[in-house]
Write a protein that holds these residues in place. Structure first.
Motif, PDB file in Angstrom:
ATOM      1  N   ASP A 286      -6.561  -2.669  -0.414  1.00 31.93           N
ATOM      2  CA  ASP A 286      -7.340  -2.293   0.767  1.00 31.93           C
ATOM      3  C   ASP A 286      -7.281  -3.394   1.818  1.00 31.93           C
ATOM      4  OD1 ASP A 286      -8.156   0.080  -0.546  1.00 31.93           O
ATOM      5  OD2 ASP A 286      -9.846  -0.963  -1.476  1.00 31.93           O
ATOM      6  N   ASN A 287      -7.383  -4.652   1.365  1.00 32.99           N
ATOM      7  CA  ASN A 287      -7.292  -5.781   2.291  1.00 32.99           C
ATOM      8  C   ASN A 287      -5.932  -5.799   2.995  1.00 32.99           C
ATOM      9  OD1 ASN A 287      -9.773  -6.478   1.266  1.00 32.99           O
ATOM     10  ND2 ASN A 287      -9.089  -8.325   0.240  1.00 32.99           N
ATOM     11  N   ILE A 288      -4.881  -5.608   2.210  1.00 36.60           N
ATOM     12  CA  ILE A 288      -3.522  -5.619   2.764  1.00 36.60           C
ATOM     13  C   ILE A 288      -3.361  -4.511   3.807  1.00 36.60           C
ATOM     14  CG2 ILE A 288      -1.089  -5.222   2.184  1.00 36.60           C
ATOM     15  CD1 ILE A 288      -1.771  -6.594  -0.554  1.00 36.60           C
ATOM     16  N   ARG A 289      -3.828  -3.319   3.469  1.00 36.45           N
ATOM     17  CA  ARG A 289      -3.722  -2.197   4.413  1.00 36.45           C
ATOM     18  C   ARG A 289      -4.511  -2.486   5.691  1.00 36.45           C
ATOM     19  NH1 ARG A 289      -4.831   1.701   1.307  1.00 36.45           N
ATOM     20  NH2 ARG A 289      -7.081   1.474   1.442  1.00 36.45           N
ATOM     21  N   ASP A 290      -5.738  -3.002   5.554  1.00 32.09           N
ATOM     22  CA  ASP A 290      -6.550  -3.290   6.738  1.00 32.09           C
ATOM     23  C   ASP A 290      -5.895  -4.337   7.634  1.00 32.09           C
ATOM     24  OD1 ASP A 290      -8.436  -1.436   5.983  1.00 32.09           O
ATOM     25  OD2 ASP A 290      -9.928  -2.899   5.315  1.00 32.09           O
ATOM     26  N   ILE A 291      -5.354  -5.386   7.042  1.00 28.83           N
ATOM     27  CA  ILE A 291      -4.683  -6.419   7.838  1.00 28.83           C
ATOM     28  C   ILE A 291      -3.471  -5.827   8.534  1.00 28.83           C
ATOM     29  CG2 ILE A 291      -3.377  -8.581   7.718  1.00 28.83           C
ATOM     30  CD1 ILE A 291      -5.290  -9.358   5.355  1.00 28.83           C
TER      31      ILE A 291
ATOM     32  N   GLU B 126      -0.679  -0.934  -1.605  1.00 24.92           N
ATOM     33  CA  GLU B 126      -1.826  -0.697  -0.731  1.00 24.92           C
ATOM     34  C   GLU B 126      -2.848   0.253  -1.351  1.00 24.92           C
ATOM     35  OE1 GLU B 126      -1.007   0.439   3.273  1.00 24.92           O
ATOM     36  OE2 GLU B 126      -0.147  -1.505   3.776  1.00 24.92           O
ATOM     37  N   ASN B 127      -2.373   1.179  -2.197  1.00 29.56           N
ATOM     38  CA  ASN B 127      -3.280   2.138  -2.830  1.00 29.56           C
ATOM     39  C   ASN B 127      -3.833   1.639  -4.158  1.00 29.56           C
ATOM     40  OD1 ASN B 127      -3.188   4.151  -0.795  1.00 29.56           O
ATOM     41  ND2 ASN B 127      -1.148   4.712  -1.500  1.00 29.56           N
ATOM     42  N   ASN B 128      -3.589   0.360  -4.464  1.00 30.32           N
ATOM     43  CA  ASN B 128      -4.097  -0.273  -5.679  1.00 30.32           C
ATOM     44  C   ASN B 128      -3.586   0.387  -6.950  1.00 30.32           C
ATOM     45  OD1 ASN B 128      -5.875  -2.338  -4.399  1.00 30.32           O
ATOM     46  ND2 ASN B 128      -6.874  -0.500  -3.598  1.00 30.32           N
TER      47      ASN B 128
END
Length: 120
Positions: free
Chosen positions: A5-10, A37-39
């Motif tokens: 989630d952090n990677i996707r948000d960045i 990104e989807n863990n």
């Protein structure tokens, strides 16, 4: 929040990159990157470092990413802050780290002065 989630948000909010672009830079398929990104896939330290380089941030930044509520106002008040006033809202941790850094710099200066005085 999980690391994917952090990677996707960045990627989306800060870097305005497409999944395909990041996947290509990593040398993996879009599906493999999507799984990060989807863990679905665990991320290795090497992959975390590669992502940090692509995003131009530190690995720690990715791990601890939260939307920051920091507002920066630029003005010149001639009081040594180089015209920058940073106001924090909901960022107590960052403010504490900056205070610790300031205190560490002051201690370093004191230690240097003590060493110089003792060597004379």
């Amino acid at each position: 929040m999980k690391i994917g989630d952090n990677i996707r948000d960045i990627r989306e909010k800060e870097k305005n990159l497409k999944q395909e672009d990041v996947a290509k830079a990593l040398g993996i398929s879009s599906k493999a990157y999507s799984n990060i990104e989807n863990n679905v896939s665990d991320i290795t330290l090497t992959r975390l470092t590669e992502l940090a380089e692509i995003f131009g941030v530190s690995p720690e930044y990715i791990l601890t990413y939260k939307e920051k509520s920091t507002f920066t106002n630029h003005f010149n008040n001639y009081d040594g802050n180089n015209g920058v006033n940073i106001m924090y809202q909901g960022c107590g941790e960052t403010k504490n780290l900056e205070q610790q850094l300031k205190e560490s710099k002051e201690k370093l200066q004191t230690l240097k002065a003590n060493i110089k005085a003792k060597s004379n």
